[in-house]
Motif scaffolding. Structure first.
Motif, short mmCIF file in Angstrom:
data_model
loop_
_atom_site.label_atom_id
_atom_site.label_comp_id
_atom_site.label_asym_id
_atom_site.label_seq_id
_atom_site.Cartn_x
_atom_site.Cartn_y
_atom_site.Cartn_z
N TYR A 315 11.35 -9.12 2.55
CA TYR A 315 10.54 -7.94 2.86
C TYR A 315 10.90 -7.24 4.17
O TYR A 315 10.42 -6.16 4.44
CB TYR A 315 9.05 -8.32 2.87
CG TYR A 315 8.53 -8.61 1.49
CD1 TYR A 315 8.22 -7.58 0.61
CD2 TYR A 315 8.39 -9.92 1.03
CE1 TYR A 315 7.76 -7.83 -0.67
CE2 TYR A 315 7.93 -10.18 -0.26
CZ TYR A 315 7.62 -9.14 -1.09
OH TYR A 315 7.16 -9.39 -2.37
N SER A 316 11.75 -7.86 4.97
CA SER A 316 12.19 -7.20 6.19
C SER A 316 13.66 -6.84 6.05
O SER A 316 14.46 -7.65 5.58
CB SER A 316 12.01 -8.13 7.40
OG SER A 316 12.66 -7.59 8.54
N TYR A 317 14.04 -5.62 6.44
CA TYR A 317 15.45 -5.29 6.37
C TYR A 317 16.06 -5.23 7.78
O TYR A 317 17.07 -4.59 8.01
CB TYR A 317 15.73 -4.03 5.56
CG TYR A 317 15.02 -2.76 6.01
CD1 TYR A 317 15.40 -2.09 7.16
CD2 TYR A 317 14.01 -2.21 5.23
CE1 TYR A 317 14.80 -0.91 7.54
CE2 TYR A 317 13.39 -1.02 5.62
CZ TYR A 317 13.79 -0.37 6.77
OH TYR A 317 13.19 0.80 7.15
N GLN A 380 9.49 0.19 3.20
CA GLN A 380 9.01 -1.15 2.87
C GLN A 380 7.87 -1.10 1.87
O GLN A 380 7.80 -1.93 0.95
CB GLN A 380 8.58 -1.87 4.14
CG GLN A 380 9.75 -2.28 5.03
CD GLN A 380 9.31 -3.01 6.28
OE1 GLN A 380 8.26 -2.70 6.85
NE2 GLN A 380 10.10 -3.96 6.72
N SER A 381 6.96 -0.15 2.03
CA SER A 381 5.85 -0.02 1.08
C SER A 381 6.37 0.30 -0.32
O SER A 381 5.90 -0.23 -1.32
CB SER A 381 4.89 1.09 1.53
OG SER A 381 4.29 0.76 2.76
N TYR A 382 7.36 1.19 -0.37
CA TYR A 382 7.93 1.57 -1.66
C TYR A 382 8.65 0.39 -2.31
O TYR A 382 8.55 0.18 -3.52
CB TYR A 382 8.91 2.74 -1.47
CG TYR A 382 9.34 3.40 -2.76
CD1 TYR A 382 8.52 4.34 -3.37
CD2 TYR A 382 10.57 3.10 -3.35
CE1 TYR A 382 8.90 4.97 -4.54
CE2 TYR A 382 10.95 3.73 -4.52
CZ TYR A 382 10.13 4.66 -5.11
OH TYR A 382 10.51 5.27 -6.28
N ARG A 385 6.14 -1.89 -3.90
CA ARG A 385 5.47 -1.37 -5.10
C ARG A 385 6.40 -1.18 -6.29
O ARG A 385 5.97 -1.19 -7.43
CB ARG A 385 4.81 -0.02 -4.78
CG ARG A 385 3.62 -0.12 -3.85
CD ARG A 385 2.94 1.23 -3.67
NE ARG A 385 3.71 2.13 -2.81
CZ ARG A 385 4.33 3.21 -3.25
NH1 ARG A 385 4.33 3.52 -4.54
NH2 ARG A 385 4.99 3.99 -2.41
N ASN A 386 7.69 -0.98 -6.04
CA ASN A 386 8.62 -0.64 -7.12
C ASN A 386 9.62 -1.75 -7.35
O ASN A 386 10.65 -1.85 -6.68
CB ASN A 386 9.35 0.67 -6.79
CG ASN A 386 8.41 1.86 -6.80
OD1 ASN A 386 8.25 2.51 -7.82
ND2 ASN A 386 7.78 2.13 -5.67
N LYS A 387 9.30 -2.60 -8.30
CA LYS A 387 10.14 -3.76 -8.60
C LYS A 387 11.47 -3.36 -9.24
O LYS A 387 12.42 -4.13 -9.24
CB LYS A 387 9.39 -4.73 -9.54
CG LYS A 387 8.03 -5.17 -9.00
CD LYS A 387 8.14 -5.84 -7.65
CE LYS A 387 6.77 -6.30 -7.14
NZ LYS A 387 6.84 -6.78 -5.75
#
Length: 395
Positions: A315-317, A380-382, A385-387
């Motif tokens: 989850y962190s880039y 990050q939110s996107y 939500r978008n697998k």
């Protein structure tokens, strides 16, 4: 199937004749009626009919059904169907459903109350002309006043539909926009992520008078990690701190906690070490044998931290080189987002035939954009939500 079908203008007269003084009955009638009105409008004919929707009737006369789609409703009620998703098959199933609904409405009051009569449009003629020029596609739109100044910027998965909402809204902001608007311009993006990033950047750049609420930072809380005295990596949701580097950010504390509850399940983490269960001893999940005991130092520190680190890596880039691939503006195109060393560089569009991992090609298609905390939050939110968003790690 449509290759040899008649053109609409060839059957238009017959449609007018067979629907004269009739009520159009359909499953989701607003969709069918809108299609008919659009086609007749292209012929310059004002087509108006009363309509009756069997979806709405079914919800009132047959409540508590699992689904109100025609296929599932027909199966549940024992209505035979043939030629599913074909005009004749769906029409006959709708007839049988409608007869069943008629028999259930003994006084016919519910049927009468649901007949829709088209209301006269409340949209001013000049606003209608603007709407007619807009696409029903994803992108960013700009509302201009008579001097050409941008007074509002927004994004939508259906630009036309969103502008109609602005032009029919009754709140204070909508009424001001309706009074001041002269033109609406737009940029199609295909990708919703591209639209979100473009909207954020354009609002900061242009500072439209009706976007004041959006100028504030769009995230308030973040997920942070730290090691406790026993060496375990702990996670916590806290207010976003401009100095600390977050793993991921959230619009509210509630959305952050909801995320934590989910990853505790997905990564088999300890409720105590994620701040979801306040205790001096073991957490609740340990008591029901769903926690390996990191809360009371029973689980190996290295094994537990490995799972936490895999969550952080996903989850962190931060410090990562990667591409995000999303849909483009048409079927032959994709939208690509470039992140280098954890910094968002920009996005662009490429043809499906291109080898997009080639750095030379990437530099030619990417339009540079500013990297900031809001941008990171949006991306990050996107990604959460978008697998289906494709992620390519660059070496």
């Amino acid at each position: 199937m449509l290759k040899n079908a008649p053109k609409f203008y060839e059957v238009a007269k017959r449609i007018v004749e067979i629907t004269e003084d009739c009520i159009l009955v359909a499953h989701n009638s607003s969709f069918d009626y809108r299609i008919l009105k659009t086609e007749f409008k292209r012929l310059g004919f004002p087509y108006k009919r009363k309509t009756l929707c069997t979806v709405e009737l079914s919800k009132q006369l047959i409540p508590d059904m699992e689904s109100y789609s025609l296929g599932k409703l027909a199966r549940a009620l024992g209505i035979p169907m043939s030629d599913r998703h074909r005009a004749n098959g769906d029409a006959m199933a709708t007839v049988k459903l409608f007869k069943m609904l008629l028999s259930k409405d003994l006084d016919k009051t519910i049927i009468k109350d649901n007949i829709q009569v088209e209301k006269k449009s409340t949209i001013a003629p000049n606003l209608k002309d603007i709407i007619d020029e807009l696409p029903s596609e994803t992108g960013v739109y700009y509302i201009h006043n008579a001097d050409g100044d941008i007074i509002y910027i927004g994004k939508s998965n259906n630009i036309r539909k969103r502008i109609i909402q602005h032009f029919t809204g009754t709140n204070s902001k909508s009424k001001k926009i309706q009074r001041l608007v002269s033109t609406v311009t737009y940029e199609k993006t295909g990708s919703e992520l591209a639209a979100l990033l473009k909207e954020s950047a354009e609002i900061k750049k242009n500072k439209p008078i009706f976007n004041r609420a959006l100028r504030r930072t769009i995230f308030t809380h973040a997920l942070y990690s730290y090691k406790d005295e026993n060496g375990y990596i702990n996670l916590k949701i806290d207010k976003a701190d401009g100095n600390a580097i977050p793993i991921i950010t959230f619009s509210t504390r509630l959305s952050g906690n909801n995320f934590l509850f989910k990853v505790v399940e997905d990564y088999n983490l300890c409720q105590k070490l994620t701040g979801l269960y306040s205790t001096k001893s073991s957490c609740f999940k340990y008591e029901v044998k769903e926690c390996h005991g990191a809360c009371i130092q029973e689980e190996d520190v290295e094994a537990y931290n490995k799972r936490v680190q895999s969550l952080i890596d996903k989850y962190s880039y931060d410090n990562k080189d990667m591409l995000l691939i999303d849909k483009g503006r048409d079927i032959e195109e994709k939208c690509v987002f470039l992140i280098e060393n954890g910094i968002f560089k920009g996005f662009g569009f490429f043809d499906l035939n291109h080898q997009i991992t080639n750095r030379a090609i990437l530099s030619s298609v990417i339009t540079p954009m500013t990297n900031d905390r809001d941008t990171q939050h949006i991306i990050q939110s996107y990604m959460r939500r978008n697998k289906r968003l494709k992620v390519i790690n660059l070496t």
